[in-house]
Design a protein around this motif. Structure first.
Motif, PDB file in Angstrom:
ATOM      1  N   SER A 132      74.118  69.281 107.906  1.00 18.61           N
ATOM      2  CA  SER A 132      75.254  70.029 107.376  1.00 18.61           C
ATOM      3  C   SER A 132      75.512  69.688 105.911  1.00 18.61           C
ATOM      4  O   SER A 132      75.798  70.576 105.098  1.00 18.61           O
ATOM      5  N   LEU A 133      75.391  68.406 105.569  1.00 19.08           N
ATOM      6  CA  LEU A 133      75.632  67.986 104.186  1.00 19.08           C
ATOM      7  C   LEU A 133      74.638  68.660 103.246  1.00 19.08           C
ATOM      8  O   LEU A 133      75.022  69.184 102.182  1.00 19.08           O
ATOM      9  N   ALA A 134      73.377  68.676 103.613  1.00 20.51           N
ATOM     10  CA  ALA A 134      72.364  69.331 102.771  1.00 20.51           C
ATOM     11  C   ALA A 134      72.659  70.823 102.625  1.00 20.51           C
ATOM     12  O   ALA A 134      72.577  71.392 101.520  1.00 20.51           O
ATOM     13  N   ALA A 135      73.028  71.469 103.716  1.00 22.17           N
ATOM     14  CA  ALA A 135      73.310  72.904 103.672  1.00 22.17           C
ATOM     15  C   ALA A 135      74.536  73.208 102.816  1.00 22.17           C
ATOM     16  O   ALA A 135      74.541  74.165 102.019  1.00 22.17           O
ATOM     17  N   CYS A 136      75.583  72.393 102.953  1.00 18.90           N
ATOM     18  CA  CYS A 136      76.818  72.633 102.191  1.00 18.90           C
ATOM     19  C   CYS A 136      76.600  72.429 100.696  1.00 18.90           C
ATOM     20  O   CYS A 136      77.118  73.197  99.868  1.00 18.90           O
ATOM     21  N   LEU A 137      75.845  71.395 100.326  1.00 19.52           N
ATOM     22  CA  LEU A 137      75.564  71.175  98.901  1.00 19.52           C
ATOM     23  C   LEU A 137      74.742  72.328  98.332  1.00 19.52           C
ATOM     24  O   LEU A 137      75.002  72.789  97.209  1.00 19.52           O
ATOM     25  N   SER A 138      73.788  72.812  99.092  1.00 17.01           N
ATOM     26  CA  SER A 138      72.976  73.948  98.623  1.00 17.01           C
ATOM     27  C   SER A 138      73.828  75.198  98.444  1.00 17.01           C
ATOM     28  O   SER A 138      73.667  75.948  97.469  1.00 17.01           O
ATOM     29  N   ARG A 139      74.770  75.412  99.385  1.00 19.36           N
ATOM     30  CA  ARG A 139      75.660  76.580  99.267  1.00 19.36           C
ATOM     31  C   ARG A 139      76.561  76.463  98.044  1.00 19.36           C
ATOM     32  O   ARG A 139      76.791  77.449  97.334  1.00 19.36           O
ATOM     33  N   LEU A 140      77.092  75.266  97.791  1.00 21.31           N
ATOM     34  CA  LEU A 140      77.936  75.083  96.611  1.00 21.31           C
ATOM     35  C   LEU A 140      77.151  75.377  95.337  1.00 21.31           C
ATOM     36  O   LEU A 140      77.642  76.057  94.424  1.00 21.31           O
ATOM     37  N   LEU A 141      75.936  74.849  95.262  1.00 23.30           N
ATOM     38  CA  LEU A 141      75.118  75.042  94.063  1.00 23.30           C
ATOM     39  C   LEU A 141      74.798  76.516  93.813  1.00 23.30           C
ATOM     40  O   LEU A 141      74.776  76.976  92.671  1.00 23.30           O
ATOM     41  N   SER A 142      74.556  77.264  94.891  1.00 25.46           N
ATOM     42  CA  SER A 142      74.104  78.650  94.735  1.00 25.46           C
ATOM     43  C   SER A 142      75.241  79.666  94.776  1.00 25.46           C
ATOM     44  O   SER A 142      75.001  80.874  94.657  1.00 25.46           O
ATOM     45  N   SER A 143      76.483  79.208  94.913  1.00 31.69           N
ATOM     46  CA  SER A 143      77.618  80.128  94.997  1.00 31.69           C
ATOM     47  C   SER A 143      77.747  80.953  93.710  1.00 31.69           C
ATOM     48  O   SER A 143      77.643  80.421  92.597  1.00 31.69           O
ATOM     49  N   ARG A 144      77.958  82.254  93.874  1.00 34.04           N
ATOM     50  CA  ARG A 144      78.140  83.118  92.699  1.00 34.04           C
ATOM     51  C   ARG A 144      79.518  82.953  92.085  1.00 34.04           C
ATOM     52  O   ARG A 144      79.713  83.198  90.887  1.00 34.04           O
ATOM     53  N   ALA A 145      80.480  82.561  92.896  1.00 34.26           N
ATOM     54  CA  ALA A 145      81.828  82.333  92.370  1.00 34.26           C
ATOM     55  C   ALA A 145      81.821  81.088  91.480  1.00 34.26           C
ATOM     56  O   ALA A 145      80.998  80.190  91.653  1.00 34.26           O
ATOM     57  N   ASP A 146      82.727  81.063  90.512  1.00 33.80           N
ATOM     58  CA  ASP A 146      82.842  79.897  89.624  1.00 33.80           C
ATOM     59  C   ASP A 146      84.295  79.740  89.206  1.00 33.80           C
ATOM     60  O   ASP A 146      84.819  80.551  88.440  1.00 33.80           O
ATOM     61  N   ARG A 147      84.967  78.712  89.751  1.00 41.06           N
ATOM     62  CA  ARG A 147      86.383  78.504  89.455  1.00 41.06           C
ATOM     63  C   ARG A 147      86.600  77.837  88.100  1.00 41.06           C
ATOM     64  O   ARG A 147      87.746  77.662  87.678  1.00 41.06           O
ATOM     65  N   LEU A 148      85.502  77.457  87.418  1.00 38.62           N
ATOM     66  CA  LEU A 148      85.605  76.945  86.042  1.00 38.62           C
ATOM     67  C   LEU A 148      84.711  77.779  85.119  1.00 38.62           C
ATOM     68  O   LEU A 148      84.035  77.264  84.231  1.00 38.62           O
TER      69      LEU A 148
END
Length: 756
Positions: free
Chosen positions: A318-334
């Motif tokens: 799960s940790l590997a999958a979640c980090l990959s999703r964060l990295l590839s997310s199109r949204a950017d709050r900054l």
């Protein structure tokens, strides 16, 4: 300063004798062997042999673990004459008996054994009913309201506590026959109640799963006593699960199947051909997970069969999958930082902080604000803290919602002081609920644009998974830590795997700043990390005391902490000074040093409340640490490694209070005291994530197997103002030249490389 006395040869043993008396004090007990040194007040006229005419306290030695202060005991054993300590009673066995005299009853009831009765109430009860009070509690508890000041509610509490004590005693009588200590018998009764004896007889291995403090070995002893065969499938599967659990305690997320079989064979004492066929059964019952992973450290060398306990397997994936999703997310709050003029931004930052960023620090700042996951690592004095502060300043200037957290209360406080922004422990940030489930998770993420985690080296795989799940898509996650420190106490080596995977943006700070070069703590930490001997006499914040004898080193350390550092530097020996040991056992280990330091800093005081539990005695003022995660205590749980001070104790209510480093008052019932240990001295492993004004480290050849470079490096880097090393130069040299043991069995780096 001498270490605690151990059993030594006795001279001229006599015939089996009986000694009746009240347990007044326990001066020493070893929870592993049960060996105890106690002081007994003898009953008059009980035919005690050589000392029947006097009432002086008698020293009794032997297996007394579980007996409580104030209990009337019937001891069976021999009178002996110790070469050093004189006449004593050597205990072979004991039973508890109810006292018969008013004085004995008063002492028994007022000792804190019965919840709801303290010394004052015991005095009133005996004054009103005399020796009949025991009969009244047993058979006519409704009459307790006749005692002045004893109302119906309190009378009911006493009645219930008395009935529970009787029931526990019945369980204890059975469990003593199968080798279970008194303290564990209480826990078994609390868990199973009237079903205790049936559970022990029919499902002994269930105890290891249900009752904290009972492991496989204790359950196995019980199982043998109730007739479960050595080669039974039930025993072998329990032994396999225990072997995996032991591996997790050593930091491994999994064991290669051949290693699991070999280790379990040693533990169980049965042939491997009986063990191997049961591993698929263990997986089919969802007590383990089998998976193929690459052979560690051998690129392209094939796969091996890994066996996980389910929580570590699911957390790693799960940790590997979640980090990959964060990295590839199109949204950017900054998103604003994607087009920022960095020259202007860094110039503005200098007006806020009055200092320039070094080039690698500036790279780290840009990375944290433009990449959705970034890792910042580096040793002491290289500017990690200033870099983090700079990231936070720039994010807040853009009105970003910033959340800061660290694994421990001390680390969170330091992070808050550094940034001027509120910081919390990871557990509080996620609002873990009873049972361990977080309030914030993938379905209910944190409302944060930037999440900064400090001291990531001590975050284990299970906590890291819970944390990363709670980071919202598009938010930025900055993980900060020193990868050269010891890995986490819990399973995994998350920070090392994140860097080793080479799939995440990483900045490693290497330049030691000029002001930090004046610090012996910083300079020597880097020397040790590079495999060079520290400069032991060149700095005003780094001291060396030579002592080649291990026991002498222990006494020297106690004197340094209790007397020398307070006199020279004005530091409080409990609040400001921490002893960090390579290991727990041995004369200069954390266990013995806690005894010496408690005696020096929080000694026995006549009339002051204290409570013995197993081999430990707790007093108000004691420095203590939590030994396991307990999600049912406090606002968001109390966690392994949390430290605090005992601030209150009630023998009447069977409870004590600890104020933690997070300024939270936590209550403990006396039967929960196996969750606490003294923390005047702790192992270096348990100190991770914490920082102390002064650190004292004993280094002796008795800890030879633990003397490693990253251990000493971690110990030194825990200090803010002062490091004192005490011991032998040979031990220091061994620690510096020993690079450390092999890597842990983890597959996080592989999963990061292969997760889309």
């Amino acid at each position: 300063m001498p270490s605690v006395p151990q059993p030594t040869p006795q001279v001229q043993q006599q015939h089996i004798a009986v000694l009746d008396g009240v347990l007044e004090r326990v001066t020493f007990s070893n929870p592993e062997t049960g060996y105890t040194i106690a002081r007994i007040a003898p009953d008059r006229g009980t035919g005690r042999g050589p000392v029947s005419a006097d009432t002086e306290l008698i020293t009794a030695v032997g297996p007394l673990l579980g007996a409580q202060i104030g209990e009337s005991l019937r001891l069976r054993g021999r009178w002996t004459s110790h070469l050093k300590f004189g006449r004593q009673f050597e205990v072979q066995s004991y039973t508890t008996v109810l006292p018969a005299t008013e004085q004995g009853i008063r002492r028994y009831l007022g000792s804190g054994l019965i919840k709801g009765i303290g010394p004052v109430m015991a005095e009133r009860m005996v004054a009103h009913f005399g020796t009949d009070i025991m009969h009244i509690i047993d058979d006519e508890p409704g009459r307790l309201v006749e005692v002045p000041g004893l109302g119906p509610k309190r009378s009911a509490r006493i009645k219930d506590a008395w009935a529970e004590q009787k029931a526990i005693k019945e369980v204890m009588i059975f469990l003593q026959g199968v080798g279970v200590s008194t303290s564990l018998a209480v826990k078994i009764y609390k868990k199973y109640g009237d079903e205790s004896i049936d559970t022990v007889k029919q499902r002994p291995y269930q105890l290891a799963a249900d009752v904290w403090g009972i492991g496989f070995k204790t359950a196995d002893t019980i199982a043998a006593s109730v007739g479960i065969a050595k080669d039974s499938p039930e025993r072998i599967k329990a032994g396999l699960a225990y072997t995996l659990s032991e591996a997790a305690d050593d930091g491994h997320c999994y064991l290669p199947e051949h290693v699991l079989i070999a280790d379990a064979t040693k533990i169980l004492g049965v042939p491997a051909d009986l063990i191997a066929p049961l591993i698929p059964d263990l997986a089919a019952e969802e007590l383990a997970v089998r998976d193929e992973v690459p052979v560690p450290g051998a690129a392209g060398a094939g796969q091996l069969q890994a066996v996980y306990l389910p929580p570590f397997y699911h957390s790693e994936r799960s940790l590997a999958a979640c980090l990959s999703r964060l990295l590839s997310s199109r949204a950017d709050r900054l998103a604003a930082f994607q087009s920022v003029d960095w020259d202007k931004a860094l110039l503005w930052l200098k007006t806020k902080t009055s200092a320039d960023l070094a080039p690698e620090q500036a790279d780290a700042v840009k990375l944290a604000l433009t990449q959705k996951v970034a890792v910042l690592t580096g040793g002491p004095g290289c500017g990690k803290s200033f870099t983090v502060r700079s990231v936070v300043e720039l994010a807040r200037a853009r009105k970003a919602k910033v959340v800061l957290a660290a694994p421990t209360g001390r680390a969170a406080k330091r992070l808050a002081e550094l940034t001027g922004h509120e910081a919390a422990t990871i557990h509080r940030l996620l609002k873990l609920q009873p049972g361990g489930d977080p309030e914030f998770d993938a379905a209910n993420p944190l409302d944060a644009d930037l999440v900064v985690i400090d001291e990531t080296s001590m975050v284990d795989v299970i906590l890291a998974n819970k944390l990363v799940k709670a980071v919202a898509p598009g938010a930025h996650l900055l993980l900060v830590g020193d990868v050269d420190q010891l890995p986490s106490v819990g399973a995994g080596e998350v920070l090392r795997d994140l860097i080793g995977a080479q799939t995440l943006p990483v900045v490693r700070l290497t330049k030691i700043f000029r002001q930090a070069q004046q610090s012996g703590i910083v300079v020597n930490a880097h020397k040790v990390n590079a495999g060079r001997p520290p400069a032991l006499t060149s700095y005003p914040d780094f001291f060396w005391f030579n002592s080649d004898e291990t026991e002498a080193t222990a006494g020297l350390v106690a004197d340094i902490v209790a007397r020398r550092i307070p006199a020279r530097f004005g530091l409080d020996p409990r609040r400001d000074v921490q002893v960090l040991c390579p290991m727990h056992r041995g004369p200069a280990g954390a266990g013995n040093l806690n005894l010496l330091l408690q005696e020096a800093l929080t000694p026995y005081r006549e009339g002051a409340p204290e409570r013995r539990y197993g081999g430990r005695v707790f007093r108000v003022g004691d420095k203590v640490t939590q030994l396991r995660n307990n999600y049912d205590k406090g606002a968001a749980g109390v966690f392994n490694g949390t430290t605090g001070v005992v601030t209150g104790m009630s023998l009447e209510d069977h409870a004590l209070t600890v104020r933690t480093d997070e300024d939270e008052e936590i209550g403990y019932d006396f039967d929960e005291l196996d969750e606490l240990a003294h923390a005047y001295a702790v192992t270096i492993h348990r100190s991770q994530g914490s920082e102390y004004p002064a650190v004292v480290i004993p280094l002796t050849t008795s800890a030879w197997m633990m003397l490693q470079r990253n251990l000493l490096y971690t110990g030194i880097t825990r200090a803010k103002k002062l490091v004192v090393l005490a011991g032998s130069r040979r031990a220091v040299a061994a620690a510096v030249r020993t690079a450390g043991t092999g890597r842990r069995h983890t597959a996080l780096a592989h999963r990061l490389q292969t997760t889309p």
